[in-house]
Design an enzyme around this catalytic site. Structure first.
Site, PDB file in Angstrom:
ATOM      1  N   HIS A  81      -9.855 -24.767  -1.198  1.00  0.00           N
ATOM      2  CA  HIS A  81     -10.034 -23.328  -1.457  1.00  0.00           C
ATOM      3  C   HIS A  81     -11.239 -23.059  -2.384  1.00  0.00           C
ATOM      4  CE1 HIS A  81      -7.376 -19.492  -1.233  1.00  0.00           C
ATOM      5  NE2 HIS A  81      -8.639 -19.161  -1.256  1.00  0.00           N
ATOM      6  N   TYR A  90      -1.843 -17.634  -0.808  1.00  0.00           N
ATOM      7  CA  TYR A  90      -1.566 -16.237  -0.473  1.00  0.00           C
ATOM      8  C   TYR A  90      -0.061 -15.957  -0.523  1.00  0.00           C
ATOM      9  CZ  TYR A  90      -6.412 -16.383   1.231  1.00  0.00           C
ATOM     10  OH  TYR A  90      -7.773 -16.553   1.332  1.00  0.00           O
TER      11      TYR A  90
HETATM   12  P1  NAP Z   1     -11.801  -7.615   3.675  1.00  0.00           P
HETATM   13  O1  NAP Z   1     -11.349  -8.191   4.950  1.00  0.00           O
HETATM   14  O2  NAP Z   1     -13.258  -7.445   3.427  1.00  0.00           O
HETATM   15  O3  NAP Z   1     -11.115  -6.213   3.428  1.00  0.00           O
HETATM   16  C1  NAP Z   1      -9.723  -6.025   3.495  1.00  0.00           C
HETATM   17  C2  NAP Z   1      -9.442  -4.612   3.059  1.00  0.00           C
HETATM   18  O4  NAP Z   1     -10.079  -3.704   3.955  1.00  0.00           O
HETATM   19  C3  NAP Z   1      -7.972  -4.266   3.037  1.00  0.00           C
HETATM   20  O5  NAP Z   1      -7.741  -3.442   1.919  1.00  0.00           O
HETATM   21  C4  NAP Z   1      -7.778  -3.473   4.332  1.00  0.00           C
HETATM   22  O6  NAP Z   1      -6.734  -2.543   4.158  1.00  0.00           O
HETATM   23  C5  NAP Z   1      -9.107  -2.786   4.486  1.00  0.00           C
HETATM   24  N1  NAP Z   1      -9.473  -2.575   5.909  1.00  0.00           N
HETATM   25  C6  NAP Z   1      -9.338  -3.445   6.924  1.00  0.00           C
HETATM   26  N2  NAP Z   1      -9.789  -2.917   8.074  1.00  0.00           N
HETATM   27  C7  NAP Z   1     -10.213  -1.669   7.780  1.00  0.00           C
HETATM   28  C8  NAP Z   1     -10.769  -0.624   8.554  1.00  0.00           C
HETATM   29  N3  NAP Z   1     -10.983  -0.762   9.868  1.00  0.00           N
HETATM   30  N4  NAP Z   1     -11.075   0.546   7.933  1.00  0.00           N
HETATM   31  C9  NAP Z   1     -10.877   0.692   6.600  1.00  0.00           C
HETATM   32  N5  NAP Z   1     -10.342  -0.279   5.808  1.00  0.00           N
HETATM   33  C10 NAP Z   1     -10.009  -1.442   6.400  1.00  0.00           C
HETATM   34  O7  NAP Z   1     -11.260  -8.437   2.409  1.00  0.00           O
HETATM   35  P2  NAP Z   1     -10.460  -9.767   2.148  1.00  0.00           P
HETATM   36  O8  NAP Z   1      -9.057  -9.632   2.543  1.00  0.00           O
HETATM   37  O9  NAP Z   1     -10.797 -10.151   0.748  1.00  0.00           O
HETATM   38  O10 NAP Z   1     -11.191 -10.863   3.078  1.00  0.00           O
HETATM   39  C11 NAP Z   1     -10.760 -11.181   4.375  1.00  0.00           C
HETATM   40  C12 NAP Z   1     -10.029 -12.506   4.422  1.00  0.00           C
HETATM   41  O11 NAP Z   1     -10.858 -13.563   3.951  1.00  0.00           O
HETATM   42  C13 NAP Z   1      -8.806 -12.588   3.499  1.00  0.00           C
HETATM   43  O12 NAP Z   1      -7.728 -11.848   3.984  1.00  0.00           O
HETATM   44  C14 NAP Z   1      -8.617 -14.073   3.443  1.00  0.00           C
HETATM   45  O13 NAP Z   1      -7.995 -14.548   4.612  1.00  0.00           O
HETATM   46  C15 NAP Z   1     -10.058 -14.552   3.319  1.00  0.00           C
HETATM   47  N6  NAP Z   1     -10.525 -14.712   1.913  1.00  0.00           N
HETATM   48  C16 NAP Z   1     -10.839 -15.959   1.476  1.00  0.00           C
HETATM   49  C17 NAP Z   1     -11.259 -16.156   0.172  1.00  0.00           C
HETATM   50  C18 NAP Z   1     -11.603 -17.546  -0.285  1.00  0.00           C
HETATM   51  O14 NAP Z   1     -11.759 -17.755  -1.502  1.00  0.00           O
HETATM   52  N7  NAP Z   1     -11.737 -18.487   0.598  1.00  0.00           N
HETATM   53  C19 NAP Z   1     -11.389 -15.078  -0.700  1.00  0.00           C
HETATM   54  C20 NAP Z   1     -11.094 -13.799  -0.222  1.00  0.00           C
HETATM   55  C21 NAP Z   1     -10.675 -13.635   1.090  1.00  0.00           C
HETATM   56  P3  NAP Z   1      -5.402  -2.579   5.082  1.00  0.00           P
HETATM   57  O15 NAP Z   1      -4.931  -3.984   5.113  1.00  0.00           O
HETATM   58  O16 NAP Z   1      -4.490  -1.647   4.346  1.00  0.00           O
HETATM   59  O17 NAP Z   1      -5.829  -2.058   6.412  1.00  0.00           O
END
Ligand code: NAP
Length: 277
Positions: free
Chosen positions: A111, A53
């Protein structure tokens, strides 16, 4: 705060904080720090990050967020597949520890699967654990057949978690991966629980959100948390949204809510390929 019990018996928070895309570009670092610290104060004390990240900059941001409160946090980071050789894993972990300004990671994940033999990665994980540099290890983006291999390689119950995509729009793991993880006492970490933001503003969720007086985002996160053994790690760079998401931890979806969600977001009708970001 709802908890998930690891195979070791240790309880960890079921609702944590994602950090993908944090600490990068011209992002507002102060706002991101406020968001992470508000989450920690609200009990979202599991933080998920990765060397990938922002090329380490997310880990550096996390170091600032947890400064002076490391002992409150269950800290998760990940090694990139290309670094996951026997020596490379140890080197990558040490670099993550340095960026995170800590001596130990609570959970260290591969990962996703790459070309290095899994046996080498697990040997490195065991070495890191013996050296006190990680407490638990696990995998990410592993489907059932990958976990079958893990079970042949790693000591019994050594793989603590499998981090996979799980949200209302991607329910494939309910078919066989989630039951497999339950049987093997592997915690499931649901990534992208908000469908990377799309579920934060979804009409199908509005009515249920209104009924519970929360946001659609909280309903989406609560949906992932309804399953025992699932940890959910929504990401937000905004304090207000982190607190909206935090409401999911105390929310119980009833049968009527779940039936309605099944109608809008049907469960998998058969085995589906594991969804990957
Ligand atoms: P997510 O948590 O499903 O969504 C994040 C998005 O939603 C951001 O654009 C955020 O915008 C928005 N958001 C957050 N809270 C909100 C709310 N209350 N209302 C409206 N929009 C909202 O997606 P993700 O970041 O892909 O997944 C979460 C975490 O999982 C990652 O950050 C990472 O740590 C991990 N991950 C791991 C892998 C893997 O391969 N292991 C892959 C993907 C993700 P803002 O930030 O602008 O609020």
């Amino acid at each position: 705060m709802k908890h998930v019990e690891l195979a070791s018996g240790e309880k960890v928070p079921a609702l944590g904080l994602g950090t993908w895309k944090m600490g990068v570009g011209d992002s507002d670092e102060a706002a991101q720090l406020r968001a992470l610290q508000a989450g920690i104060a609200r009990g979202m004390t599991l933080i998920d990050t990765a060397e990938m990240y922002g090329d380490g900059r997310s880990e550096e941001l996390v170091a600032k967020a947890i400064a002076g409160q490391r002992n409150k946090v269950f800290l998760v980071s990940k090694v990139l597949p290309q670094n996951s050789s026997r020596k490379g894993t140890v080197k990558a972990c040490e670099a993550s520890l340095k960026r995170l300004k800590t001596g130990v990671l609570d959970l260290y994940l591969l990962h996703w699967r790459g070309s290095h033999p899994l046996s080498d990665t697990f040997a490195a994980f065991e070495e890191l654990r013996a050296a006190g540099k990680i407490r638990y290890y696990g995998v990410s983006n592993f489907d059932v057949d990958d976990l079958d291999e893990v079970e042949k390689l790693a000591p019994k119950a050594a793989c603590a978690a499998n981090q996979v995509m799980y949200n209302l729009s991607d329910r494939g793991i309910e078919w066989d991966l989630y039951p497999k993880c339950r049987k093997s006492k592997i915690a499931v970490m649901a990534y992208s629980p908000l469908g990377q933001g799309g579920l934060g503003n979804n009409r199908g969720l509005e009515q249920i959100a209104k009924k519970h007086q929360v946001t659609s985002a909280a309903i989406a996160v609560a949906f992932t948390l309804r399953l025992p053994g699932v940890i959910s790690i929504p990401k937000s760079s905004h304090e207000k949204r982190v607190l909206e998401n935090a409401a999911a931890a105390d929310l119980v979806l009833d049968d009527d809510d779940l039936a309605r969600l099944d109608k809008f977001f049907p469960p998998p009708p058969r085995k589906l390929p594991l969804a990957i970001t």
